[in-house]
Design a protein around this motif. Structure first.
Motif, short mmCIF file in Angstrom:
data_model
loop_
_atom_site.label_atom_id
_atom_site.label_comp_id
_atom_site.label_asym_id
_atom_site.label_seq_id
_atom_site.Cartn_x
_atom_site.Cartn_y
_atom_site.Cartn_z
N PRO A 52 -37.54 12.33 -15.35
CA PRO A 52 -39.41 12.60 -16.17
C PRO A 52 -39.91 11.53 -14.82
N ALA A 53 -39.81 10.38 -14.68
CA ALA A 53 -40.64 9.82 -14.12
C ALA A 53 -40.29 10.38 -11.55
N GLY A 54 -39.68 10.97 -12.08
CA GLY A 54 -39.47 11.64 -10.12
C GLY A 54 -39.81 12.61 -10.26
N GLY A 55 -40.24 13.17 -10.82
CA GLY A 55 -39.69 14.43 -11.47
C GLY A 55 -40.92 15.84 -10.42
N ALA A 56 -40.74 17.19 -10.72
CA ALA A 56 -41.63 18.03 -10.01
C ALA A 56 -42.87 17.77 -9.34
N ALA A 57 -43.26 17.87 -8.59
CA ALA A 57 -45.28 17.09 -7.81
C ALA A 57 -45.60 18.46 -8.17
N THR A 58 -46.90 18.17 -8.85
CA THR A 58 -47.77 18.71 -8.72
C THR A 58 -49.20 18.37 -7.64
N SER A 59 -50.08 19.44 -8.02
CA SER A 59 -51.13 19.16 -6.76
C SER A 59 -51.78 17.76 -6.88
N GLY A 60 -52.15 17.32 -6.38
CA GLY A 60 -53.06 15.47 -6.96
C GLY A 60 -52.82 14.51 -7.66
N ASP A 61 -50.32 14.78 -7.37
CA ASP A 61 -50.07 13.90 -8.42
C ASP A 61 -50.01 12.52 -8.35
N ASN A 62 -50.28 11.87 -7.29
CA ASN A 62 -50.95 10.56 -6.86
C ASN A 62 -50.16 9.61 -7.76
N ARG A 63 -48.76 10.18 -7.64
CA ARG A 63 -47.23 9.13 -8.13
C ARG A 63 -47.13 8.07 -6.78
N VAL A 64 -47.85 6.44 -6.85
CA VAL A 64 -46.67 5.99 -6.06
C VAL A 64 -45.43 6.22 -6.01
N ASP A 65 -44.60 5.82 -4.98
CA ASP A 65 -43.23 6.19 -5.02
C ASP A 65 -43.07 4.33 -4.80
N ASP A 66 -42.42 3.65 -6.11
CA ASP A 66 -42.39 2.26 -5.84
C ASP A 66 -41.13 1.80 -5.29
N GLY A 67 -40.31 2.51 -5.41
CA GLY A 67 -38.90 1.88 -4.86
C GLY A 67 -39.15 2.16 -3.50
N PHE A 68 -40.32 2.81 -2.44
CA PHE A 68 -40.57 3.21 -1.57
C PHE A 68 -41.10 2.08 -0.70
N LEU A 92 -51.42 -7.40 6.48
CA LEU A 92 -50.82 -6.88 5.83
C LEU A 92 -50.24 -5.41 6.34
N LYS A 93 -48.64 -5.55 7.04
CA LYS A 93 -48.00 -3.85 7.28
C LYS A 93 -47.66 -3.50 6.02
N SER A 94 -47.88 -2.01 5.73
CA SER A 94 -47.43 -1.59 4.61
C SER A 94 -46.49 -0.39 5.08
N HIS A 95 -45.45 -0.10 3.79
CA HIS A 95 -44.90 1.63 4.34
C HIS A 95 -45.22 1.98 2.90
N VAL A 96 -45.63 2.79 2.12
CA VAL A 96 -45.97 3.61 1.06
C VAL A 96 -45.75 4.86 1.11
N ARG A 97 -45.64 5.93 -0.51
CA ARG A 97 -45.57 6.67 -0.30
C ARG A 97 -45.69 7.39 -1.53
N VAL A 98 -46.69 8.21 -1.63
CA VAL A 98 -47.30 8.97 -2.83
C VAL A 98 -46.73 10.56 -2.90
N SER A 139 -42.69 16.95 -3.08
CA SER A 139 -43.96 16.95 -2.44
C SER A 139 -44.19 15.59 -2.22
N TYR A 140 -44.99 15.13 -0.55
CA TYR A 140 -45.68 13.66 -0.33
C TYR A 140 -46.58 13.69 0.68
N MET A 141 -46.75 12.63 0.57
CA MET A 141 -47.84 11.69 1.62
C MET A 141 -47.30 10.54 2.21
N TRP A 142 -47.09 10.43 2.98
CA TRP A 142 -46.24 9.00 3.14
C TRP A 142 -47.30 8.62 4.98
N THR A 143 -46.57 6.99 5.00
CA THR A 143 -47.32 5.86 6.38
C THR A 143 -45.82 4.66 6.00
N ASN A 144 -45.71 4.97 7.36
CA ASN A 144 -44.87 3.96 7.86
C ASN A 144 -46.02 2.45 8.81
#
Length: 442
Positions: A52-68, A92-98, A139-144
């Motif tokens: 449930p916390a890492g389930g199938a993504a939906t359009s505009g799901d907007n869940r940030v991957d806290d582990g990443f 601030l230098k960031s690595h974030v995945r949504v 599915s996701y978008m991310w920045t390093n």
């Protein structure tokens, strides 16, 4: 056959009116074979459907991957009179995945705020991954390594980091996560015998992450959890990876290879592979940073080499001698073959360095941790697990600071479960949590 996509590494730098943003892109290889269909006895069930916390993504799901998520305070400098450097603060230098489906030209915006006041804002361009029909991830978008040098500030203390998504079609912004960070400095003196002080270095402590560990069941052909500079797994088998955080000693920086000893419901398991590799556990650095305090305060450091006290934090990826699912290594124990309560220890020369505990259910998959049920978000096939650090710490650890359950984890997300709070309360003390002056060394 899935396409393997290699994104070109790009470093973007802009220097208009003091503006600059750097974002490094890394290859996003995809699996080279379709997902294996599960069977009743040997294959893992659909991992997306089980989380449930890492389930199938939906359009505009907007869940940030806290582990990443990973933040660093990068110290910045400029040259003054006589080309002497001075501090301009930190950025601030960031690595974030949504997680979610996002259109092209979407972005992630990070707002650093203190006491409700915005201190710095960085808009990060992203790479976008769209989950294929045969893929079992999300599915996701991310920045390093996203940062902007014109956002430098000398303020220290406690901050919020607000994560917003920016829709590439509509430019709509949405707040999706708020993290908490603390920024500290370390004192420095010039190298050699030069008088005065050198610009300080800034850092973000991660002592609150010490009790946190998670298990990632990595399918063959997929990259590691953090992807940073990695390539797909080509062993032809599904891997079991454990991730945990360190404030490392010299040994923790070297990460010597160890071995694992496992049991289920108290019964010791025999590793089936050829020795000495059957139980080998391979450690790798997933993320890392370090700053160094220097001074000449104590008499013995007035001349010669200055006193140094390093502090750093890193995320370790441990490849366990285990496997799972249908695409398995026959020389490895498979999780689903042993349902029950697992306990595995990382060892070196007979000494226990870490111990993990989790339960494998009748479906062949680890149980979802209580903290993943509506509190924090993880990638597919990822499970927070109980981890125990030995009393007094291990040779891997230079600094351990007992943490309060109210301090939170994953940059200030509050523990909400009894299991999580118990994990936070088990961290032992080792060394000083922060660098100390040479006059305080006994």
């Amino acid at each position: 056959m899935k396409k393997v996509i290699y994104l070109v590494c790009v470093i973007v730098a802009a220097n208009l009116a003091g503006f600059g943003q750097t974002r490094s892109r890394f290859p996003r290889p995809r699996p080279n074979q379709p997902a294996q269909p599960p069977t009743a006895t040997t294959a893992a069930p659909d991992p997306v459907a089980t989380q449930p916390a890492g389930g199938a993504a939906t359009s505009g799901d907007n869940r940030v991957d806290d582990g990443f998520t990973w933040f660093e305070a990068v110290s910045t400098e400029a040259l003054g009179q006589n080309n002497i450097p001075y501090s301009t603060g930190w950025v601030l230098k960031s690595h974030v995945r949504v997680f979610g489906e996002y259109p092209n030209r979407s972005a992630i915006k990070l707002v650093v705020a203190k006491a409700g006041r915005a201190v710095a804002t960085t808009r990060c361009e992203v790479d976008i991954y769209h989950r294929g029909a045969n893929d079992i991830d999300e599915s996701y978008m991310w920045t390093n390594e996203c940062w902007r040098k014109d956002t430098a500030t000398k303020e220290v203390g406690n901050f919020e980091v607000r994560v917003l998504t920016v829709n590439g079609d509509t430019d709509e912004e949405k707040l999706v996560r708020t993290y908490k960070i603390e920024v500290r400095t370390v004192h420095r003196v010039p190298a050699g015998q030069q008088p005065g002080e050198a610009p300080p270095q800034y850092f973000i402590p991660r002592h609150g992450e010490a009790p946190v560990s998670f298990l990632f069941l990595r399918p063959t052909g997929y990259t590691s959890y953090f992807e940073f500079g990695s390539r797909p797994e080509r062993s032809g088998a599904n891997l079991v990876e454990l991730y945990f955080s360190l404030s490392p000693s010299t040994i923790g920086y070297d990460l010597p290879q160890g071995y694992m000893r496992c049991s289920v419901d108290g019964k010791r398991l025999s590793m089936p592979g050829p020795m000495p590799y059957a139980d080998q556990a391979l450690s790798h650095v997933a993320r890392s940073f370090q700053v160094i305090h220097t001074d000449r305060d104590a008499p013995q450091f007035k001349r010669g080499t200055e006193y140094r006290d390093e502090i750093g934090f890193r995320m370790v990826r441990l490849q366990a001698p285990l496997t799972w699912g249908r695409v398995r290594d026959t020389n490895r124990l498979a999780l689903e073959d042993y349902p029950g309560n697992w306990e595995c220890s990382l060892m070196n020369n007979g000494e226990v360095w870490r111990t993990w505990r989790w339960r494998v259910g009748s479906n062949g998959m680890p149980d979802i941790h209580a903290e993943q049920k509506g509190n924090v978000n993880m990638y597919f096939n990822s499970f927070i697990v109980d981890m125990e650090i030995p009393p007094g710490g291990s040779p891997l650890d230079k600094r351990l600071a007992p943490v309060s359950a109210t301090e939170g984890f994953f940059y200030g997300q509050r523990w909400t479960s009894a299991e999580g709070k118990a994990m936070a309360g088990k961290v032992p003390k080792k060394g000083n949590p922060y660098p100390v002056s040479s006059t305080m060394v006994k």
